[in-house]
Design a protein around this motif. Structure first.
Motif, PDB file in Angstrom:
ATOM      1  N   UNK A 362       0.830  -1.157  -0.073  1.00 13.95           N
ATOM      2  CA  UNK A 362       0.037  -0.001  -0.078  1.00 13.95           C
ATOM      3  C   UNK A 362       0.873   1.245  -0.065  1.00 13.95           C
ATOM      4  N   UNK A 363       1.850   1.290   0.750  1.00 17.00           N
ATOM      5  CA  UNK A 363       2.826   2.539   1.097  1.00 17.00           C
ATOM      6  C   UNK A 363       3.370   2.738  -0.320  1.00 17.00           C
ATOM      7  N   UNK A 364       3.935   1.884  -0.968  1.00  9.82           N
ATOM      8  CA  UNK A 364       4.701   1.970  -1.993  1.00  9.82           C
ATOM      9  C   UNK A 364       3.866   2.592  -3.107  1.00  9.82           C
ATOM     10  N   UNK A 365       2.767   2.153  -3.426  1.00 11.91           N
ATOM     11  CA  UNK A 365       1.693   2.801  -4.150  1.00 11.91           C
ATOM     12  C   UNK A 365       1.319   4.341  -3.942  1.00 11.91           C
ATOM     13  N   UNK A 366       0.748   4.366  -2.756  1.00 18.87           N
ATOM     14  CA  UNK A 366       0.277   5.656  -2.173  1.00 18.87           C
ATOM     15  C   UNK A 366       1.465   6.718  -2.120  1.00 18.87           C
ATOM     16  N   UNK A 367       2.666   6.299  -1.445  1.00 24.43           N
ATOM     17  CA  UNK A 367       3.745   7.092  -1.012  1.00 24.43           C
ATOM     18  C   UNK A 367       4.428   7.535  -2.423  1.00 24.43           C
ATOM     19  N   UNK A 368       4.441   6.708  -3.398  1.00 26.86           N
ATOM     20  CA  UNK A 368       4.932   7.207  -4.824  1.00 26.86           C
ATOM     21  C   UNK A 368       4.139   8.315  -5.294  1.00 26.86           C
ATOM     22  N   UNK A 859      -8.137  -2.302  -0.957  1.00 29.64           N
ATOM     23  CA  UNK A 859      -8.189  -1.617  -2.174  1.00 29.64           C
ATOM     24  C   UNK A 859      -9.246  -0.511  -2.217  1.00 29.64           C
ATOM     25  N   UNK A 860      -9.889  -0.322  -1.123  1.00 25.54           N
ATOM     26  CA  UNK A 860     -11.041   0.527  -1.255  1.00 25.54           C
ATOM     27  C   UNK A 860     -10.397   2.051  -1.340  1.00 25.54           C
ATOM     28  N   UNK A 861      -9.273   2.185  -0.532  1.00 23.55           N
ATOM     29  CA  UNK A 861      -8.631   3.300  -0.537  1.00 23.55           C
ATOM     30  C   UNK A 861      -7.890   3.933  -1.868  1.00 23.55           C
ATOM     31  N   UNK A 862      -7.693   2.834  -2.716  1.00 24.87           N
ATOM     32  CA  UNK A 862      -7.186   3.233  -4.007  1.00 24.87           C
ATOM     33  C   UNK A 862      -8.096   3.716  -5.036  1.00 24.87           C
ATOM     34  N   UNK A 863      -9.458   3.622  -4.860  1.00 21.95           N
ATOM     35  CA  UNK A 863     -10.326   4.060  -5.726  1.00 21.95           C
ATOM     36  C   UNK A 863     -10.603   5.384  -5.840  1.00 21.95           C
ATOM     37  N   UNK A 864     -10.348   6.057  -4.788  1.00 19.56           N
ATOM     38  CA  UNK A 864     -10.675   7.757  -4.723  1.00 19.56           C
ATOM     39  C   UNK A 864      -9.537   8.666  -5.064  1.00 19.56           C
ATOM     40  N   UNK A 865      -8.426   8.098  -5.115  1.00 17.80           N
ATOM     41  CA  UNK A 865      -7.458   9.066  -5.212  1.00 17.80           C
ATOM     42  C   UNK A 865      -7.444   9.689  -6.599  1.00 17.80           C
ATOM     43  N   UNK A 866      -7.450   9.270  -7.838  1.00 17.07           N
ATOM     44  CA  UNK A 866      -7.169   9.688  -9.006  1.00 17.07           C
ATOM     45  C   UNK A 866      -8.525  10.744  -9.468  1.00 17.07           C
ATOM     46  N   UNK A 867      -9.615  10.285  -9.176  1.00 15.78           N
ATOM     47  CA  UNK A 867     -10.663  11.296  -9.261  1.00 15.78           C
ATOM     48  C   UNK A 867     -10.698  12.420  -8.603  1.00 15.78           C
ATOM     49  N   UNK A 908       1.812   2.009  -8.566  1.00 15.26           N
ATOM     50  CA  UNK A 908       1.084   0.998  -7.938  1.00 15.26           C
ATOM     51  C   UNK A 908       0.721  -0.162  -8.560  1.00 15.26           C
ATOM     52  N   UNK A 909       0.549  -0.053 -10.014  1.00 14.06           N
ATOM     53  CA  UNK A 909       0.175  -1.275 -10.713  1.00 14.06           C
ATOM     54  C   UNK A 909       1.458  -2.178 -10.594  1.00 14.06           C
ATOM     55  N   UNK A 910       2.745  -1.684 -11.050  1.00 15.80           N
ATOM     56  CA  UNK A 910       3.881  -2.380 -10.887  1.00 15.80           C
ATOM     57  C   UNK A 910       4.193  -2.882  -9.548  1.00 15.80           C
ATOM     58  N   UNK A 911       3.805  -2.190  -8.504  1.00 26.01           N
ATOM     59  CA  UNK A 911       4.218  -2.596  -6.968  1.00 26.01           C
ATOM     60  C   UNK A 911       3.176  -4.106  -6.725  1.00 26.01           C
ATOM     61  N   UNK A 912       2.015  -4.035  -7.437  1.00 28.01           N
ATOM     62  CA  UNK A 912       1.148  -5.221  -7.255  1.00 28.01           C
ATOM     63  C   UNK A 912       1.396  -6.392  -8.121  1.00 28.01           C
ATOM     64  N   UNK A 913       2.209  -6.144  -9.166  1.00 27.69           N
ATOM     65  CA  UNK A 913       2.711  -7.249 -10.153  1.00 27.69           C
ATOM     66  C   UNK A 913       3.275  -8.490  -9.286  1.00 27.69           C
ATOM     67  N   UNK A 914       4.501  -8.218  -8.252  1.00 27.45           N
ATOM     68  CA  UNK A 914       5.010  -9.420  -7.807  1.00 27.45           C
ATOM     69  C   UNK A 914       3.949 -10.287  -6.827  1.00 27.45           C
TER      70      UNK A 914
END
Length: 1046
Positions: A362-368, A859-867, A908-914
């Motif tokens: 989570x932190x890798x995606x949101x922090x970046x 992943x609920x928290x991920x759904x709001x950022x970009x909008x 975030x997408x790349x952080x999820x791939x592993x």
């Protein structure tokens, strides 16, 4: 004009603005000191956390996921605590079978013939003997109550064919001997008295063949309980489980060595196909499964390093600087231990388990994403009109850098705060979950989001300034005057000369030649495509909006079809034998053993369970104590009859639910219903001539019951069993219990088990309704019911998180954008994002089980950022730039924020791939949901949401809260109270946008200049204060106004 002055006054008094300005100025003048001090404080806290044990995993227990105040948990713990009370002082070490510590083996032949051949029997004997020849077996085996030696495990091929297990050398038996024993087993299927013992060894299709034969068989070896030093099997279960695990680790090593198996990274040895002399062999124990899960998690978490390297590499590519990417990555990584210290030592939340380590992803995606917001804000700040005006006025380096930092800092503070606050609330919504691990995970995740926000407005600006002064100075015009020593301090304070006038276009941060791929995507692909017109219609935008609207509606329909799983959830890979064996035992063999069935205790005399000093974050300690019913008395005839009635009712109680077998609730094997009273009554009559339990005195009844409880009898009940059924505590009868082995299998789905539990509750209610006072408090207790409540709690927490996420996101959007219309479009987009992710879950074929619910909460928290990012920037186009038309606001928001959103999405997408390479099934599920969330968030934010803003978005201040207040006449009152201010850069009559021909362009030369791609600044003689003077975006040829721009 008065309103403008009022606004400026309010802004000048604003604490938020003052703090922001002071911080940005201090960072500008002292970047190295600020960066060093901040890093020093962080490292000090992190090191202190290591010495205080903040990073130590909590002691696990079987109650971690239990709902503490749930009915099933209270009932089960009350029964367990009562058993412990009754066992104190008279526990018989290892004479009982240890629940959950049984060892299973299955053997399957290679052809369609009987598995019972001399060679196969010998091979099976050699393999079975590995278990009881493991070092330390004598310290864990089930003991014979009279000789205190290990009992021979009777449900083994060795015992059945060789007549015992002790000292057996596994010689090759003769054909006649093997055939005789096998024939007896096959014949025993037709005899009621021997059918149950015979069918244990038979495959499920044995009786359909003529002559009968089985190509597979199995073995079952129990261990003893309680272990030495424990008063009962339920006494300190975690400690006993640890002791059993010590033995099972030796068992694992012995079997691996025998078969030549070896674990590899991301590939367990249990996934290998194990064969010996033509036999396929598998083995299983819940302890082995627990050990395997722990080892698998540790191996899977190594993949977090790959995620970190990917994020670092992507940040390096985007920022074109190893210095920047390394320090930004250091900030993100250090935020995790810093958050853990705050979570455990300040918030005083003691629980920290493997689940919480998932915050890394989570932190890798949101922090970046937060870092990219500031980085892009810093790059784009040179385009700000106030910065450009200072460059023209040449006040000196300090003023220019101060203003640039102020602009970037203000944008980051507002944008990241909006997304961080919404994401924090989304995670905090899980804190109200009844499941403690999920609730604490939400608290830790919210803490990480908060710490990342703090670091991105403190450490990251200082790092960015140091990078600018130390590395960019030689390639940009912001540098000290000739002859001045090039120190960071002098670089800030140096005055510029005429030939040193800074030109932001020379800064490598903004040089067009150094545009990133995502910048080019936004300006050369996305914006032209979305604004493409055909006969005055934005055909691409309309097509995308309609397509995504249809997809969103379909996804809502798919998401609505999600249901609870109809099968038992599994966590290890499907080709792992520890997942296969429980399924094989249920589907490939005849019934003949009830070890896989749910056992229920039904006590009389227990009134409840209290938790006076219980800490929910330390679930393994101080769980509470049982309370007894003072009115309980088994001596009266009415009480005895009520107890007998309960036994008779349970023996044949019907159950027509899917989970029940043979149409009854209780298994029909003799040992499946343990009701001691009828046998005690028979024993009492035999040992007390002339008396029965109905005509004796109370003292005689209780005295003889105590004698019977501790005596070895021939009625089929061991002393250990009777001590569980008859609850004498400190010499006083406190409870009496009936034990039921149901026809419900432990591997059934939660939904099916819940139906069976309801049937049991109906039966118990009927028993209580026909019992006298003191005997009408029976209940059914089982750990299986505890897990049902846990899974239901996980799902309830998931939906609660969704319900809280949307209104909070809408409120934040309204506060962030101050525009109801944009907020409405945004919340619809967020809803479609969540529905699309859940729709993918349904499409894949997953049910909404505990794994999906946990990952969904994450992943609920991920759904709001970009909008929120794009919505904030769309409205900011009017508030800060004075842009009015929707196309201009769309262009501004897209140019400013689409590259940032895309960069964060790739991270975030790349952080999820592993996660897809992990063995534990939960991690690939989480990776799928994370990647899907990011993909849909990007598509719906830049596609659907931005298309709505372009096509039917608000013009100017329409939809703004201030505009709405003006329409209903509240503006003067709110302005007087200081609750509403007007924007000095967006007066009532907004200036014409940069894409619309300004009034100054009256002659043909100016018109041609604009059409050629010039800027408003190129043709305006006296631009308005909010008009850019340099580095504005090139303008496309003038477009005809649409109906929504009028």
């Amino acid at each position: 004009m008065e309103s403008v002055q009022t606004e400026q006054k309010h802004e000048g008094c604003s604490c938020k603005k003052s703090c922001s300005l002071a911080t940005s100025r201090f960072i500008t003048h002292h970047p190295a000191k600020f960066m060093s001090a901040t890093l020093a404080v962080i490292l000090l806290v992190v090191v202190a956390g290591a010495f205080s044990g903040s990073y130590t995993l909590s002691e696990p227990s079987q109650y971690d996921w239990a709902v503490p105040n749930g009915r099933a948990s209270l009932n089960y713990e009350a029964l367990v605590d009562a058993e412990d009370d009754a066992a104190r002082g008279n526990a018989l070490t290892r004479e009982q079978e240890a629940d959950g510590a049984t060892f299973w083996m299955t053997f399957e032949g290679s052809g369609s013939e009987s598995i019972f051949t001399p060679a196969n029997v010998q091979t099976i004997c050699e393999i079975e003997s590995l278990f009881w020849n493991t070092e330390g077996y004598s310290d864990y085996c089930q003991l014979n109550g009279t000789s205190s030696t290990c009992l021979d495990p009777t449900k083994t091929i060795t015992y059945t064919f060789y007549g015992g297990t002790s000292g057996v050398s596994c010689d090759l038996l003769s054909d006649s001997s093997v055939n005789a024993t096998a024939g007896a087993l096959y014949s025993g299927l037709s005899v009621n008295t021997s059918r149950q013992s015979s069918q244990f060894f038979m495959g499920s299709e044995t009786e359909t063949r003529s002559p009968r034969y089985t190509e597979r068989t199995r073995a079952r070896i129990p261990l003893g309980a309680p272990l030495s030093g424990f008063v009962s099997p339920s006494d300190r279960p975690l400690d006993q489980s640890i002791e059993y695990n010590k033995f099972y680790r030796r068992v694992r090593d012995k079997f691996f060595n025998f078969f030549g198996l070896e674990n590899r990274w991301l590939h367990s040895a249990y996934r290998e196909k194990v064969e010996r002399n033509g036999l396929r062999i598998k083995w299983y124990s819940s302890n082995l499964s627990s050990i395997e899960s722990q080892d698998t998690i540790l191996g899977d978490l190594v993949l977090a390093l790959i995620s970190i390297l990917f994020v670092w590499g992507w940040m390096t590519y985007q920022m074109r600087s190893i210095f920047l990417s390394s320090f930004c990555m250091l900030s993100i990584v250090l935020s995790i231990p810093l958050s853990i210290v705050i979570y455990r030592d300040i918030f005083r939340v003691a629980y920290f388990a493997f689940l919480h380590i998932l915050v890394i992803f989570l932190v890798l995606g949101i922090g970046a994403d937060d870092v990219f917001v500031f980085y892009d804000g810093w790059r784009q700040a040179v385009d700000d009109e106030e910065v450009m005006q200072l460059m023209r006025d040449k006040p000196g380096q300090a003023a220019i850098l101060e203003k640039r930092m102020e602009v970037a800092y203000k944008r980051t503070l507002e944008t990241v705060f909006n997304t961080s606050f919404t994401t924090m609330v989304a995670f905090l919504a899980t804190a109200i979950s009844p499941i403690m691990p999920i609730a604490t995970f939400g608290i830790l995740a919210a803490t990480c989001i908060l710490i990342n926000f703090v670091l991105v407005i403190t450490l990251i600006p200082a790092v960015m300034m140091c990078h600018h002064l130390w590395f960019v100075k030689k390639r940009c015009s912001i540098h000290p005057s000739p002859g001045t020593e090039a120190t960071p301090r002098n670089l800030v304070e140096a005055k510029t000369t005429e030939h040193d006038v800074p030109d932001a276009t020379e800064d490598d941060d903004t040089d067009e030649a150094n545009e990133t791929l995502l910048d080019k995507f936004a300006t050369k692909v996305y914006i032209p495509a979305m604004t493409y017109e055909y006969r005055g219609v934005y055909v691409v935008a309309i097509g995308i909006a309609i397509s995504l609207l249809i997809y969103g509606v379909v996804s809502v329909a798919y998401a609505a079809q999600l249901t609870s799983p109809t099968e038992q959830e599994t966590w290890l890979p499907s080709d792992n034998m520890l997942e296969q064996v429980p399924v094989d035992l249920r589907t490939d063999f005849m019934s003949g053993d009830t070890d896989q069935n749910i056992e229920v205790g039904m006590p009389f005399g227990i009134s409840g369970f209290e938790r006076p000093n219980f800490d929910p974050y330390v679930p393994a300690k101080n769980r509470g104590h049982v309370t007894y019913d003072s009115g309980f008395d088994l001596y009266p005839a009415a009480s005895q009859n009520a107890f007998l009635y309960a036994c008779e009712l349970a023996r044949s109680y019907p159950c027509n639910e899917e989970a029940c077998q043979d149409g009854v609730l209780v298994h029909q094997a003799d040992s499946s219903l343990q009701c001691f009273l009828p046998k005690f009554q028979s024993w009492f009559i035999a040992n007390n001539p002339g008396y029965t339990t109905y005509n004796c005195s109370r003292a005689q009844f209780l005295n003889q019951l105590m004698v019977y409880r501790n005596a070895t009898t021939s009625d089929g009940y061991s002393v250990a069993q009777k001590q569980k059924l008859i609850g004498f505590v400190a010499g006083e009868l406190k409870y009496a219990r009936i034990t039921l082995t149901t026809t419900i299998l432990q591997q059934e789905s939660t939904a099916y088990k819940a139906e069976g539990r309801k049937v049991l509750d109906d039966m118990v209610n009927q028993i209580n309704g026909n019992s006298p006072s003191g005997m009408n408090n029976a209940f059914g207790a089982s750990f299986a019911w505890v897990w049902i409540e846990s899974e239901a709690g996980v799902l309830r927490g998931f939906f609660t998180g969704l319900m809280l996420c949307f209104p909070v996101a809408f409120i934040v959007l309204v506060l962030a954008t101050s525009n109801i219309i944009v907020s409405f479009y945004a919340i619809i987009s967020i809803g479609f994002i969540v529905a699309s992710v859940l729709g993918v879950t349904k499409w894949i074929g997953w049910a909404l089980g505990i794994g999906e619910a946990i990952a969904g909460v994450i992943v609920i928290g991920f759904s709001v950022d970009y909008v929120i990012h794009l919505g904030h920037m769309f409205v900011e186009a009017t508030h800060s730039e004075g842009l009015k038309a929707t196309i201009d606001r769309f262009t501004f928001a897209s140019r400013k924020m689409v590259p940032t959103v895309a960069a964060g999405g790739v991270t975030t997408f790349g952080a999820a791939l592993p996660l897809f390479a992990c063995q534990l099934k939960f991690f690939p599920k989480m990776g799928t949901l994370m990647a899907s969330t990011i993909a849909f968030s990007f598509v719906f934010s830049v596609g659907f949401f931005m298309a709505l803003c372009l096509l039917i978005g608000p013009v100017g201040r329409v939809g703004d809260i201030s505009w709405m207040c003006e329409q209903i006449g509240l503006a003067p009152y709110l302005e007087r109270w200081g609750c509403l201010t007007r924007n000095p850069r967006a007066p009532d009559e907004l200036r014409q946008s940069v894409n619309v021909i300004p009034k100054a362009a009256d002659n043909k030369v100016e018109m041609d200049e604009l059409k050629a791609g010039g800027t408003v600044a190129d043709v305006e003689a006296d631009p308005l204060p909010s008009t850019k003077v340099a580095n504005c975006f090139p303008l496309p040829p003038p477009k005809r106004k649409m109906w929504f721009d009028r």
